[in-house]
Motif scaffolding. Structure first.
Motif, PDB file in Angstrom:
ATOM      1  N   THR A  34       0.909  -1.289  -0.105  1.00 60.25           N
ATOM      2  CA  THR A  34       0.079  -0.078   0.066  1.00 60.25           C
ATOM      3  C   THR A  34       0.819   1.394   0.044  1.00 60.25           C
ATOM      4  OG1 THR A  34      -0.236  -0.337   2.329  1.00 60.25           O
ATOM      5  CG2 THR A  34      -2.250  -0.774   0.859  1.00 60.25           C
ATOM      6  N   ALA A  35       2.322   1.232   0.603  1.00 64.52           N
ATOM      7  CA  ALA A  35       2.916   2.284   0.672  1.00 64.52           C
ATOM      8  C   ALA A  35       3.199   2.596  -0.891  1.00 64.52           C
ATOM      9  CB  ALA A  35       4.259   2.059   1.129  1.00 64.52           C
ATOM     10  N   VAL A  36       3.629   1.452  -1.975  1.00 63.64           N
ATOM     11  CA  VAL A  36       3.758   1.582  -3.236  1.00 63.64           C
ATOM     12  C   VAL A  36       2.313   2.297  -3.899  1.00 63.64           C
ATOM     13  CG1 VAL A  36       4.094   0.599  -5.393  1.00 63.64           C
ATOM     14  CG2 VAL A  36       5.384  -0.049  -3.535  1.00 63.64           C
ATOM     15  N   LEU A  37       1.025   2.024  -3.303  1.00 62.65           N
ATOM     16  CA  LEU A  37      -0.192   2.410  -3.949  1.00 62.65           C
ATOM     17  C   LEU A  37      -0.158   3.947  -3.690  1.00 62.65           C
ATOM     18  CD1 LEU A  37      -2.988  -0.195  -3.491  1.00 62.65           C
ATOM     19  CD2 LEU A  37      -1.974   0.530  -5.454  1.00 62.65           C
ATOM     20  N   ILE A  38       0.482   4.399  -2.496  1.00 57.76           N
ATOM     21  CA  ILE A  38       0.312   5.808  -2.267  1.00 57.76           C
ATOM     22  C   ILE A  38       1.046   6.496  -3.527  1.00 57.76           C
ATOM     23  CG2 ILE A  38       1.298   7.525  -0.712  1.00 57.76           C
ATOM     24  CD1 ILE A  38       0.319   6.131   1.593  1.00 57.76           C
ATOM     25  N   GLY A  39       2.146   5.994  -3.687  1.00 62.54           N
ATOM     26  CA  GLY A  39       3.090   6.453  -4.730  1.00 62.54           C
ATOM     27  C   GLY A  39       2.296   6.684  -6.141  1.00 62.54           C
ATOM     28  N   ALA A  40       1.208   5.899  -6.137  1.00 64.87           N
ATOM     29  CA  ALA A  40       0.495   5.679  -7.563  1.00 64.87           C
ATOM     30  C   ALA A  40      -0.455   6.897  -7.332  1.00 64.87           C
ATOM     31  CB  ALA A  40       0.012   4.309  -7.827  1.00 64.87           C
ATOM     32  N   LEU A  41      -1.058   7.007  -6.094  1.00 64.76           N
ATOM     33  CA  LEU A  41      -1.982   7.933  -5.921  1.00 64.76           C
ATOM     34  C   LEU A  41      -1.445   9.312  -6.175  1.00 64.76           C
ATOM     35  CD1 LEU A  41      -4.207   6.954  -2.840  1.00 64.76           C
ATOM     36  CD2 LEU A  41      -4.292   6.319  -5.192  1.00 64.76           C
ATOM     37  N   LEU A  42      -0.223   9.647  -5.764  1.00 66.07           N
ATOM     38  CA  LEU A  42       0.539  10.852  -5.764  1.00 66.07           C
ATOM     39  C   LEU A  42       0.977  11.220  -7.223  1.00 66.07           C
ATOM     40  CD1 LEU A  42       2.705  10.733  -2.449  1.00 66.07           C
ATOM     41  CD2 LEU A  42       0.535  12.091  -2.973  1.00 66.07           C
ATOM     42  N   VAL A  43       1.180  10.168  -7.983  1.00 61.71           N
ATOM     43  CA  VAL A  43       1.324  10.325  -9.343  1.00 61.71           C
ATOM     44  C   VAL A  43       0.186  11.112 -10.032  1.00 61.71           C
ATOM     45  CG1 VAL A  43       1.802   9.133 -11.546  1.00 61.71           C
ATOM     46  CG2 VAL A  43       3.448   8.627  -9.530  1.00 61.71           C
ATOM     47  N   HIS A  44      -0.994  10.203  -9.675  1.00 63.77           N
ATOM     48  CA  HIS A  44      -2.215  10.606 -10.343  1.00 63.77           C
ATOM     49  C   HIS A  44      -2.665  11.759  -9.597  1.00 63.77           C
ATOM     50  CE1 HIS A  44      -2.430   7.435 -13.079  1.00 63.77           C
ATOM     51  NE2 HIS A  44      -2.043   6.844 -12.202  1.00 63.77           N
ATOM     52  N   GLY A  45      -2.002  12.731  -8.915  1.00 65.36           N
ATOM     53  CA  GLY A  45      -2.381  13.845  -8.213  1.00 65.36           C
ATOM     54  C   GLY A  45      -3.450  13.915  -7.188  1.00 65.36           C
ATOM     55  N   LEU A  46      -3.634  12.619  -6.543  1.00 66.98           N
ATOM     56  CA  LEU A  46      -4.432  12.340  -5.444  1.00 66.98           C
ATOM     57  C   LEU A  46      -3.760  12.169  -4.180  1.00 66.98           C
ATOM     58  CD1 LEU A  46      -6.853   9.726  -7.225  1.00 66.98           C
ATOM     59  CD2 LEU A  46      -7.406  12.191  -6.847  1.00 66.98           C
ATOM     60  N   ARG A  47      -4.206  12.950  -3.159  1.00 62.20           N
ATOM     61  CA  ARG A  47      -3.422  12.936  -1.872  1.00 62.20           C
ATOM     62  C   ARG A  47      -4.387  12.022  -0.870  1.00 62.20           C
ATOM     63  NH1 ARG A  47      -0.209  17.343   0.977  1.00 62.20           N
ATOM     64  NH2 ARG A  47       0.873  16.088   2.261  1.00 62.20           N
ATOM     65  N   PRO A  48      -4.050  10.776  -0.440  1.00 56.54           N
ATOM     66  CA  PRO A  48      -5.010   9.919   0.386  1.00 56.54           C
ATOM     67  C   PRO A  48      -5.236  10.608   1.621  1.00 56.54           C
ATOM     68  CG  PRO A  48      -2.772   8.921   0.196  1.00 56.54           C
ATOM     69  CD  PRO A  48      -2.786  10.128  -0.653  1.00 56.54           C
ATOM     70  N   GLY A  49      -6.257  10.386   2.264  1.00 57.37           N
ATOM     71  CA  GLY A  49      -6.837  11.022   3.293  1.00 57.37           C
ATOM     72  C   GLY A  49      -8.434  11.224   3.296  1.00 57.37           C
ATOM     73  N   PRO A  50      -9.140  11.717   4.055  1.00 57.60           N
ATOM     74  CA  PRO A  50     -10.364  11.667   4.269  1.00 57.60           C
ATOM     75  C   PRO A  50     -11.052  12.664   3.471  1.00 57.60           C
ATOM     76  CG  PRO A  50      -9.572  12.721   6.273  1.00 57.60           C
ATOM     77  CD  PRO A  50      -8.462  12.128   5.565  1.00 57.60           C
TER      78      PRO A  50
END
Lengths: 494, 188
Positions: free
Chosen positions: A328-344
């Protein structure tokens, strides 16, 4: 959320492209996860660049498909070769391989598949139930709470990483320092750039992850002569009787619940989930049944726990931005690449994206179940791919994937550097996964810490706000626990 | 009662042997020292970089603790932790009579192949721009398919002369086609 979920589910099921992508990603994940030496994290890191050209929703279908597929795939080599494809399948081999040895390889794989499906479904339901609740609670959090949550998450991740806890915490701090490389967001001052202008943009998570989880692993495998003799057990019959399946249903449910709960805890990860699930069943049935010599209950316990953990690990990721494990740490990288910041905020600003995560997980569980049975013999045959093809293929993918992030050759150099550094650090006993956690959480921690100081102007805010104080206390306990244990051992008379 | 039990001598020797074996196990590996050294070294390099920039000195700008605040804390903890680890390892070595002979997973003799791989990757990276992705990747893949084939202990026969280069070319071309034409990455 239910509306978004059903709309998106309908869209995916009626779109041949999305459905095809989901099927391909899952199959790719199963195949890579089944190949010894290719972990789920490596699978994700290597496949991540393929998602760059996709929209965030489509990328999630692709990545979660590969993620879940590789988790299931790990059980195939564990059962047929006695080599766990992923850390989560290390317990599956205890009973899976003896079953294969006595000619029941097909049945062992079927038990694993059914347990995986039940675990996967449990994971989806848990994700859909708990994620909105946790996100709702997280809305009450402000910068002090976020700063403390990041410290808490980092401590948990470092604590739970395999190897020395002390070195794990140190690794996390090293990752935190690496997260500070580049321009400071408030003052625009460059830090740790050593005169290299490319470093002012910071260390990109993708080349880092590809290096430390992909290249470092291949380097480790190169130390010894490659074993090209992999004779997998033959698959004869696939189906156990309905009575045999029904007798293990309770095990699947219990282990799924354990896997889900363990998955929610940051960094506990699949290896812990399967160990607890297996131990629980051994405790319940140890007097009547023997474990470790081909008991299907052992396979069911491990696989249900392992796959339920996937849904659980996604909960802290999407609600708090804390990775549940390395995948899921790698998935966070994917979200950031797509301009999305994980969080509520994701739940309010991009509910359709959250729905795409639910749909992606549901789709991949379904696809795995429907495709794995008819293709089991094909997967078994794929295990005999020569390691030379596997390793060289992974290496070219590592180079190409790192380049593809920003079309920059410098990123390839970074990947090689971190691959070599990760390999050497692992050689001297330093756990490398916490470096990744530090790199992901460090910038968020710094931002919230400084924002807290700018807004509140006083350190005492961390002690006067109840959530902060409670989490700090738990963090101190986590860090102090190994010291207390060591002290107790020393003081206990032998 | 056995003779050994009567005299007590062999039993004592056995116990002493056990203690020696136990001590050997408790001895730290030399690699553990390197771990602490790595952290301390990284911290020192980072601190030098911070200290060379006057704007990154510790000090508040209003209530903002500044861009040097978290990096300085992280590096200080890393330095203290690294040095602390070295001291702990040295103390263990002192108490248990030196370092362990077998150094666990760390053996410099085993590093040559990974080292060769890293060097070849740097060369591969450097060749990407002047020679283009396809040519550089094909050369890298063929060389390493052959090396890894040799490393697996399988003998070379006539068909391998064609098969191994073909595998290398197929791998490089496959990745090129996926990235260049599949996901439209402008490869060098």
């Amino acid at each position: 959320m239910l509306t978004e979920f059903s709309t998106l589910a309908l869209e995916v099921l009626t779109s041949p492209w999305l459905l095809g992508l989901g099927v391909c990603a899952t199959l790719l994940g199963i195949i890579l996860g089944a190949l010894p030496g290719i972990s789920s994290t490596m699978t994700l890191a290597v496949l991540l660049p393929f998602s760059f050209s996709m929209s965030p929703h489509v990328a999630m279908i692709f990545l979660i498909g590969a993620f879940y597929g590789s988790v299931y795939g790990g059980s195939i080599s564990a059962i047929l070769l006695n080599i766990p494809g992923t850390p989560g399948s290390m317990v599956t081999q205890l009973d899976g391989y003896p079953m294969a040895r006595r000619g029941d390889a097909g049945q062992a794989l079927t038990y694993a598949l059914m347990a995986s499906t039940i675990g996967g479904l449990f994971g989806i339901v848990g994700l859909m139930l708990f994620a909105p609740i946790l996100a709702e609670a997280a809305f009450a959090f402000q910068s002090p709470e976020y700063a403390v949550i990041m410290v808490f998450g980092l401590s948990m991740l470092a604590y739970a990483s395999p190897g020395s806890t002390y070195l794990g915490i140190m690794s996390g701090i090293l990752g935190l320092a690496l997260g500070m490389v580049g321009l400071d967001v408030v003052t625009n001052l460059s830090r740790f750039d050593f005169g290299i202008h490319r470093l002012q943009g910071g260390i990109n998570i993708i080349p880092f992850a590809v290096g430390i989880f992909g290249l470092a692993e291949v380097l480790r495998l190169l130390e010894k002569p490659l074993d090209s003799d992999r004779s997998a057990s033959r698959i004869v019959s696939l189906w156990p009787s309905i009575g045999q399946i029904a007798a293990r249903f309770g095990t699947a449910i219990r282990s799924s619940a354990i896997g889900l709960l363990v998955g929610i805890i940051p960094a506990a990860g699949s290896a812990v989930a399967v160990s607890i699930s297996y131990a629980q069943e051994k405790k319940l049935f140890g007097k009547r049944e023997t474990f470790g010599d081909g008991n299907p209950r052992g396979i069911v316990a491990a696989e249900a726990g392992n796959n339920a953990c996937v849904g659980g690990a996604l909960i802290p990721l999407i609600t708090l931005g804390i990775p549940g494990d390395t995948m899921t740490a790698v998935l966070i990288g994917a979200l950031l690449v797509h301009g999305l910041r994980p969080g509520p905020d994701l739940f309010v600003e991009h509910p359709d994206f959250i729905a795409s995560i639910y749909v992606a997980l549901a789709l991949t569980v379904l696809v795995t179940f429907l495709l794995a049975l008819p293709l089991m013999r094909v997967f078994a045959r794929l295990l005999s791919v020569p390691p030379r093809i596997l390793h060289v293929g992974v290496l070219i993918l590592c180079v190409t994937g790192s380049y593809a992030v920003q079309n920059a050759l410098f990123d390839v150099l970074l990947m090689i550097f971190f691959g070599g550094a990760g390999y050497l650090l692992a050689k001297v006993g330093v756990p490398t996964a916490p470096i990744m956690f530090g790199l992901v959480l460090g910038p968020v921690l710094e931002e919230n810490l400084r924002r807290t100081m700018i807004v509140y102007g006083d350190w005492s805010v961390f002690l006067t706000r109840p959530i902060c104080a409670a989490m700090l206390a738990v963090t101190v306990l986590i860090i102090a626990f190994p010291l207390i244990t060591a002290l107790r051992q020393r003081l206990t008379p032998t | 009662m056995s003779r050994a039990g009567a005299t007590g001598k062999p039993a004592r020797r056995h116990k002493a042997g056990q203690a020696a074996g136990g001590d050997e196990e408790r001895r730290p590996a030399l690699a553990e020292l390197l771990a602490g050294g790595a952290f301390a070294g990284i911290a020192l390099v980072g601190m030098t970089s911070l200290a060379n920039n006057e704007y990154l000195e510790l000090g508040r700008t209003g209530s903002d603790p500044g861009p040097g605040f978290v990096p300085w804390i992280a590096l200080t903890v890393l330095l203290i932790g690294g040095v602390g680890h070295i001291l702990i390892v040295l103390r263990r070595a002192l108490v248990h009579g030196g370092f362990r002979a077998a150094d666990g997973g760390f053996s410099p003799a085993r590093l040559w192949m990974p080292g060769l791989m890293l060097l070849s990757l740097v060369a591969y990276q450097a060749a990407l721009r002047p020679f283009g992705f396809l040519s550089a990747s094909i050369a890298f893949a063929i060389v390493w398919v052959v090396i890894l084939h040799w490393r697996s202990g399988e003998g070379l026969c006539a068909r391998h002369v064609v098969q191994l280069p073909a595998e290398g070319v197929a791998l490089a071309v496959g990745v090129y086609l996926i990235f260049r034409h599949g996901i439209q990455v402008p490869l060098p």
